[in-house]
Write an enzyme that holds these catalytic residues in place. Structure first.
Site, PDB file in Angstrom:
ATOM      1  N   HIS A  91       0.826  -1.208   0.000  1.00  0.00           N
ATOM      2  CA  HIS A  91       0.000   0.000   0.000  1.00  0.00           C
ATOM      3  C   HIS A  91       0.865   1.265   0.000  1.00  0.00           C
ATOM      4  CE1 HIS A  91      -3.332  -2.638   0.959  1.00  0.00           C
ATOM      5  NE2 HIS A  91      -2.748  -3.027   2.077  1.00  0.00           N
ATOM      6  N   HIS A 118       6.202   6.772   6.327  1.00  0.00           N
ATOM      7  CA  HIS A 118       5.831   6.211   5.016  1.00  0.00           C
ATOM      8  C   HIS A 118       5.346   7.338   4.118  1.00  0.00           C
ATOM      9  CE1 HIS A 118       2.100   6.226   7.385  1.00  0.00           C
ATOM     10  NE2 HIS A 118       1.590   6.659   6.245  1.00  0.00           N
ATOM     11  N   HIS A 120       2.933   8.812   0.687  1.00  0.00           N
ATOM     12  CA  HIS A 120       1.778   8.731  -0.211  1.00  0.00           C
ATOM     13  C   HIS A 120       2.112   9.589  -1.427  1.00  0.00           C
ATOM     14  CE1 HIS A 120      -0.815   7.078   3.028  1.00  0.00           C
ATOM     15  NE2 HIS A 120      -0.078   7.841   3.816  1.00  0.00           N
ATOM     16  N   GLU A 130      -2.116  13.454   0.754  1.00  0.00           N
ATOM     17  CA  GLU A 130      -3.412  13.095   1.335  1.00  0.00           C
ATOM     18  C   GLU A 130      -4.115  14.363   1.810  1.00  0.00           C
ATOM     19  OE1 GLU A 130      -2.852   9.546   3.981  1.00  0.00           O
ATOM     20  OE2 GLU A 130      -3.839   8.714   2.205  1.00  0.00           O
ATOM     21  N   HIS A 143       4.350  10.740   6.261  1.00  0.00           N
ATOM     22  CA  HIS A 143       3.756  10.663   7.598  1.00  0.00           C
ATOM     23  C   HIS A 143       4.741  10.002   8.545  1.00  0.00           C
ATOM     24  CE1 HIS A 143      -0.492  10.701   5.650  1.00  0.00           C
ATOM     25  NE2 HIS A 143      -0.018  11.914   5.849  1.00  0.00           N
ATOM     26  N   THR A 227      -5.331   6.977   7.911  1.00  0.00           N
ATOM     27  CA  THR A 227      -5.888   7.187   6.565  1.00  0.00           C
ATOM     28  C   THR A 227      -5.984   5.885   5.783  1.00  0.00           C
ATOM     29  OG1 THR A 227      -3.766   7.669   5.520  1.00  0.00           O
ATOM     30  CG2 THR A 227      -4.925   9.536   6.523  1.00  0.00           C
ATOM     31  N   THR A 228      -5.793   4.771   6.475  1.00  0.00           N
ATOM     32  CA  THR A 228      -5.970   3.448   5.873  1.00  0.00           C
ATOM     33  C   THR A 228      -6.854   2.619   6.809  1.00  0.00           C
ATOM     34  OG1 THR A 228      -3.954   2.642   6.950  1.00  0.00           O
ATOM     35  CG2 THR A 228      -3.728   3.455   4.688  1.00  0.00           C
TER      36      THR A 228
HETATM   37 ZN   LIG Z   1      -0.017   7.788   5.810  1.00  0.00          ZN
END
Ligand SMILES: [Zn+2]
Ligand SMILES: *[C@@H]1O[C@H](CO)[C@@H](O)[C@H](O)[C@H]1NC(C)=O
Length: 315
Positions: A91, A118, A120, A130, A143, A227-228
């Site tokens: 992901h 991690h 995005h 995000e 993040h 957010t996941t």
């Molecule tokens: Zn994140």
């Protein structure tokens, strides 16, 4: 009842084709519409909650809070002994940190220990942050996830609204490489496929990845979620005002060399691995003491603009 159970699992399998291989039952819209963000609440009810992340940080509605002063960063300014692993989770690309790195201050109710960071991102030349700032997207967002120091188990921490503190930074494209990202970008080549994991060539000062120290007291604060999935509403969010510069070649190393898919499977590039912005609902966004407020916050200006509009409507 056993029949119902079997029927339900069959139904779930029909609804979620081909997601088992990536190790989860959820995905991003670039992978498969049936497990995309719009459907996450079916898989994890909390994803349909009223305090979800990310959000648009709209500075027109933010309130200044003078208690939101500087962070105390511990262990951010030394390269620790030991190793940091870089992992393709299917992901995102994540770097797992060792112990001894923490944040406190900045209005946080406690000290929070860093666990991992991690990224995005989007498509080539696209947006992939995000959060948004005043409705603007950025090409990438990092993040840094921290856990309240009274917890040792993240499964417990996510049941507490103050369980996690995540620091979010935007990226912006600059003309020159940001050499502080070289170790991570080199590491990407070893985690091109889901499940890939390798130790980075070295650890480094975590603060070398961030904007300069004088900019780190400019931020926005709100209470939100992971957010996941499961989207636990357990995060004290800090979104920093100033983006991190990175060259377009470095950005494209993320966008073009990493895959959602496992090695040997049909290749699906990891792109647009971000959740769309969620409704703010009744939450408030706070601006730190040093953060910029939008220039359009002036009430005098808004009424000057609004009055003629109202007059036109009345006519
Ligand atoms: Zn994140
Ligand atoms: C990215 O976002 C910016 C600011 O919100 C916007 O102006 C731009 O058109 C977007 N780019 C793409 C490729 O969507």
């Amino acid at each position: 009842m056993p029949f119902l159970g079997a029927a339900l699992s069959f139904l779930m399998m029909m609804l979620l084709p081909g997601t088992e291989a990536s190790g989860g039952t959820w995905c991003y819209a670039t992978q498969d519409a049936t497990c995309a963000p719009a459907r996450w609440k079916v898989l994890a009810p909390q994803c349909g909650g009223v305090n979800q992340s990310p959000i648009n940080v709209d500075r027109k509605t933010a309130r200044r809070s003078n208690e939101l002063d500087a962070f105390v960063f511990k262990g951010y300014n030394t390269a620790p002994a030991g190793a940091w692993s870089i992992v393709n989770s299917g992901h995102a690309v994540q770097v797992n940190l060792g112990s001894g790195i923490s944040v406190s201050g900045a209005g946080l109710p406690a000290e929070y220990n860093a666990l991992q960071f991690h990224f995005h991102w989007g498509k080539p030349d696209g947006n992939g942050s995000e959060h948004q700032l005043d409705g603007n997207w950025y090409p990438m967002e990092v993040h840094i996830v921290h856990m309240h120091s009274k917890y040792t188990d993240i499964k417990v921490a996510v049941t507490d609204p103050n369980g996690l503190a995540v620091l979010g930074f935007f990226f912006k494209v600059s003309d020159t490489d940001n050499s502080n990202y070289n170790t991570i970008i080199d590491g990407l080549q070893s985690v091109r496929y889901s499940g890939g994991s390798v130790d980075l060539a070295s650890t480094f000062r975590l603060d070398s990845l961030l904007p300069s120290e004088n900019l780190l007291s400019r931020y926005y604060r709100y209470w939100g979620s992971l957010t996941t999935p499961g989207c636990a509403e357990a995060v004290i969010w800090t979104v920093f005002e100033d983006p991190i510069p990175i060259s377009s070649a470095q950005l494209n190393a993320f966008v073009n060399s990493v895959h959602f898919s496992a090695s040997g499977k049909t290749e699906v590039k990891m792109q647009d691995n971000y959740r769309p912005v969620q409704a703010l609902n009744s939450r408030r966004i706070y601006a730190s003491k040093q953060a910029s407020m939008s220039s359009s916050t002036s009430p005098a200006l808004s009424s000057v603009l609004l009055f003629p509009l109202l007059a036109i409507r009345l006519l």
